[in-house]
Design a protein around this motif. Sequence first.
Motif, mmCIF file in Angstrom:
data_model
loop_
_atom_site.group_PDB
_atom_site.id
_atom_site.type_symbol
_atom_site.label_atom_id
_atom_site.label_comp_id
_atom_site.label_asym_id
_atom_site.label_seq_id
_atom_site.Cartn_x
_atom_site.Cartn_y
_atom_site.Cartn_z
ATOM 1 N N LYS A 45 89.434 -12.438 -70.365
ATOM 2 C CA LYS A 45 89.859 -13.806 -70.682
ATOM 3 C C LYS A 45 89.345 -14.783 -69.622
ATOM 4 O O LYS A 45 88.892 -15.877 -69.953
ATOM 5 C CB LYS A 45 91.383 -13.875 -70.779
ATOM 6 C CG LYS A 45 91.926 -13.175 -71.991
ATOM 7 C CD LYS A 45 93.443 -13.199 -71.978
ATOM 8 C CE LYS A 45 94.025 -12.370 -73.086
ATOM 9 N NZ LYS A 45 95.487 -12.358 -73.049
ATOM 10 N N GLN A 46 89.404 -14.373 -68.379
ATOM 11 C CA GLN A 46 88.886 -15.206 -67.296
ATOM 12 C C GLN A 46 87.380 -15.396 -67.459
ATOM 13 O O GLN A 46 86.854 -16.495 -67.292
ATOM 14 C CB GLN A 46 89.211 -14.579 -65.938
ATOM 15 C CG GLN A 46 88.725 -15.393 -64.754
ATOM 16 C CD GLN A 46 89.426 -16.732 -64.642
ATOM 17 O OE1 GLN A 46 90.603 -16.841 -64.949
ATOM 18 N NE2 GLN A 46 88.707 -17.738 -64.204
ATOM 19 N N TYR A 47 86.684 -14.320 -67.797
ATOM 20 C CA TYR A 47 85.235 -14.375 -68.009
ATOM 21 C C TYR A 47 84.908 -15.331 -69.154
ATOM 22 O O TYR A 47 83.982 -16.134 -69.057
ATOM 23 C CB TYR A 47 84.721 -12.963 -68.312
ATOM 24 C CG TYR A 47 83.218 -12.852 -68.413
ATOM 25 C CD1 TYR A 47 82.447 -12.584 -67.291
ATOM 26 C CD2 TYR A 47 82.573 -12.991 -69.639
ATOM 27 C CE1 TYR A 47 81.072 -12.470 -67.379
ATOM 28 C CE2 TYR A 47 81.201 -12.888 -69.741
ATOM 29 C CZ TYR A 47 80.457 -12.621 -68.606
ATOM 30 O OH TYR A 47 79.089 -12.519 -68.707
ATOM 31 N N LEU A 48 85.685 -15.259 -70.237
ATOM 32 C CA LEU A 48 85.491 -16.176 -71.369
ATOM 33 C C LEU A 48 85.660 -17.622 -70.919
ATOM 34 O O LEU A 48 84.851 -18.489 -71.278
ATOM 35 C CB LEU A 48 86.491 -15.867 -72.486
ATOM 36 C CG LEU A 48 86.177 -14.688 -73.374
ATOM 37 C CD1 LEU A 48 87.395 -14.310 -74.200
ATOM 38 C CD2 LEU A 48 84.992 -14.984 -74.266
ATOM 39 N N SER A 49 86.692 -17.864 -70.149
ATOM 40 C CA SER A 49 86.950 -19.217 -69.666
ATOM 41 C C SER A 49 85.813 -19.726 -68.783
ATOM 42 O O SER A 49 85.369 -20.865 -68.919
ATOM 43 C CB SER A 49 88.268 -19.235 -68.893
ATOM 44 O OG SER A 49 88.517 -20.512 -68.377
ATOM 45 N N GLU A 50 85.335 -18.875 -67.909
ATOM 46 C CA GLU A 50 84.278 -19.268 -66.978
ATOM 47 C C GLU A 50 82.924 -19.466 -67.655
ATOM 48 O O GLU A 50 82.080 -20.198 -67.149
ATOM 49 C CB GLU A 50 84.142 -18.219 -65.872
ATOM 50 C CG GLU A 50 85.330 -18.168 -64.944
ATOM 51 C CD GLU A 50 85.294 -16.993 -63.982
ATOM 52 O OE1 GLU A 50 84.346 -16.171 -64.051
ATOM 53 O OE2 GLU A 50 86.220 -16.892 -63.168
ATOM 54 N N HIS A 51 82.710 -18.787 -68.779
ATOM 55 C CA HIS A 51 81.408 -18.834 -69.449
ATOM 56 C C HIS A 51 81.482 -19.473 -70.837
ATOM 57 O O HIS A 51 80.651 -19.203 -71.692
ATOM 58 C CB HIS A 51 80.830 -17.417 -69.548
ATOM 59 C CG HIS A 51 80.532 -16.821 -68.210
ATOM 60 N ND1 HIS A 51 81.445 -16.052 -67.525
ATOM 61 C CD2 HIS A 51 79.448 -16.921 -67.403
ATOM 62 C CE1 HIS A 51 80.924 -15.689 -66.377
ATOM 63 N NE2 HIS A 51 79.722 -16.214 -66.268
ATOM 64 N N PHE A 105 79.517 -15.787 -73.636
ATOM 65 C CA PHE A 105 80.791 -15.989 -74.321
ATOM 66 C C PHE A 105 80.889 -15.079 -75.539
ATOM 67 O O PHE A 105 81.898 -14.404 -75.744
ATOM 68 C CB PHE A 105 80.946 -17.458 -74.734
ATOM 69 C CG PHE A 105 82.295 -17.772 -75.307
ATOM 70 C CD1 PHE A 105 83.334 -18.155 -74.486
ATOM 71 C CD2 PHE A 105 82.520 -17.693 -76.673
ATOM 72 C CE1 PHE A 105 84.594 -18.447 -75.012
ATOM 73 C CE2 PHE A 105 83.764 -17.977 -77.210
ATOM 74 C CZ PHE A 105 84.803 -18.352 -76.375
ATOM 75 N N SER A 106 79.828 -15.038 -76.334
ATOM 76 C CA SER A 106 79.827 -14.204 -77.544
ATOM 77 C C SER A 106 79.992 -12.732 -77.209
ATOM 78 O O SER A 106 80.743 -12.016 -77.876
ATOM 79 C CB SER A 106 78.535 -14.412 -78.335
ATOM 80 O OG SER A 106 78.451 -15.717 -78.819
#
Length: 63
Positions: free
Chosen positions: A12-18, A25-26
């Motif tokens: 979730k953090q990775y999604l937010s950052e990217h 993101f995908s």
Amino acid sequence: MNLSELNETQLKQYLSEHRNDDDKFSSALRELMSRDPNPTWYPPTGWEETGRIIQQKIKEMEE
């Protein structure tokens, strides 16, 4: 980075950052969704609606 090694919180953090990098993101979203045994599938929509659905889903997962 091997997304399969990240836990749900890290993903979730990775999604937010990217969120502005379509490829990263995908990939992260695909990994996160693959972990759900009963995923929710949405019919094809326009990009704006798809973005709204994704943002809503991320918000739900953060709660």
